[in-house]
Scaffold this motif. Structure first.
Motif, PDB file in Angstrom:
ATOM      1  N   SER A  52       0.831  -1.202   0.000  1.00 17.92           N
ATOM      2  CA  SER A  52       0.000   0.000   0.000  1.00 17.92           C
ATOM      3  C   SER A  52       0.865   1.252   0.000  1.00 17.92           C
ATOM      4  O   SER A  52       0.604   2.202  -0.732  1.00 17.92           O
ATOM      5  CB  SER A  52      -0.911  -0.017   1.214  1.00 17.92           C
ATOM      6  OG  SER A  52      -1.655   1.161   1.284  1.00 17.92           O
ATOM      7  N   LEU A  53       1.912   1.245   0.825  1.00 20.58           N
ATOM      8  CA  LEU A  53       2.802   2.408   0.879  1.00 20.58           C
ATOM      9  C   LEU A  53       3.563   2.585  -0.440  1.00 20.58           C
ATOM     10  O   LEU A  53       3.722   3.707  -0.923  1.00 20.58           O
ATOM     11  CB  LEU A  53       3.784   2.265   2.040  1.00 20.58           C
ATOM     12  CG  LEU A  53       3.184   2.422   3.438  1.00 20.58           C
ATOM     13  CD1 LEU A  53       4.241   2.121   4.494  1.00 20.58           C
ATOM     14  CD2 LEU A  53       2.620   3.804   3.631  1.00 20.58           C
ATOM     15  N   SER A  56       1.097   3.902  -3.095  1.00 19.70           N
ATOM     16  CA  SER A  56       0.756   5.320  -2.900  1.00 19.70           C
ATOM     17  C   SER A  56       1.959   6.206  -3.227  1.00 19.70           C
ATOM     18  O   SER A  56       1.783   7.341  -3.683  1.00 19.70           O
ATOM     19  CB  SER A  56       0.273   5.566  -1.464  1.00 19.70           C
ATOM     20  OG  SER A  56       1.284   5.277  -0.546  1.00 19.70           O
ATOM     21  N   MET A  59       1.910   6.429  -7.048  1.00 19.45           N
ATOM     22  CA  MET A  59       0.796   7.230  -7.549  1.00 19.45           C
ATOM     23  C   MET A  59       1.026   8.731  -7.337  1.00 19.45           C
ATOM     24  O   MET A  59       0.530   9.542  -8.110  1.00 19.45           O
ATOM     25  CB  MET A  59      -0.508   6.806  -6.862  1.00 19.45           C
ATOM     26  CG  MET A  59      -0.907   5.373  -7.163  1.00 19.45           C
ATOM     27  SD  MET A  59      -1.356   5.132  -8.863  1.00 19.45           S
ATOM     28  CE  MET A  59      -3.041   5.681  -8.819  1.00 19.45           C
ATOM     29  N   ASN A  60       1.746   9.089  -6.286  1.00 22.05           N
ATOM     30  CA  ASN A  60       1.998  10.524  -6.035  1.00 22.05           C
ATOM     31  C   ASN A  60       3.179  10.988  -6.759  1.00 22.05           C
ATOM     32  O   ASN A  60       3.821  11.160  -7.475  1.00 22.05           O
ATOM     33  CB  ASN A  60       2.190  10.783  -4.549  1.00 22.05           C
ATOM     34  CG  ASN A  60       0.892  10.594  -3.789  1.00 22.05           C
ATOM     35  OD1 ASN A  60      -0.173  10.740  -4.361  1.00 22.05           O
ATOM     36  ND2 ASN A  60       1.008  10.276  -2.535  1.00 22.05           N
TER      37      ASN A  60
END
Length: 60
Positions: A52-53, A56, A59-60
Motif C-alpha cells: 500500500s505504501l 501510494s 501514484m503521487n
C-alpha cells in the motif's frame, strides 16, 4: 438384512479402535493453530502495508 448386521458389527469394531485425544493434546493443538494463524496474519498485514505504501508512493 444380513449385510446390515455385518456392516453394523464391523462399524462397532472400528469405533473401539479409535483413540480420542486427551485434553492436553487438544490444548496443545489449539495453541499451535492459534500461533500459526497469528503469525501468518501479521505477515500478510505487513505485506499489505508495504504494498500500500509503495503503491501510494508511485501514484503521487
Amino acid at each position: 438384512m444380513n449385510k446390515f448386521k455385518t456392516y453394523y458389527k464391523n462399524a462397532k469394531e472400528e469405533l473401539f479402535k479409535v483413540i480420542f485425544p486427551i485434553k492436553e493434546q487438544i490444548r496443545s493443538a489449539y495453541i499451535s493453530v492459534f500461533v500459526v494463524v497469528t503469525v501468518i496474519s501479521l505477515f500478510l498485514a505487513l505485506i499489505d502495508t508495504i504494498m500500500s505504501l509503495s503503491l501510494s508512493a508511485v501514484m503521487n
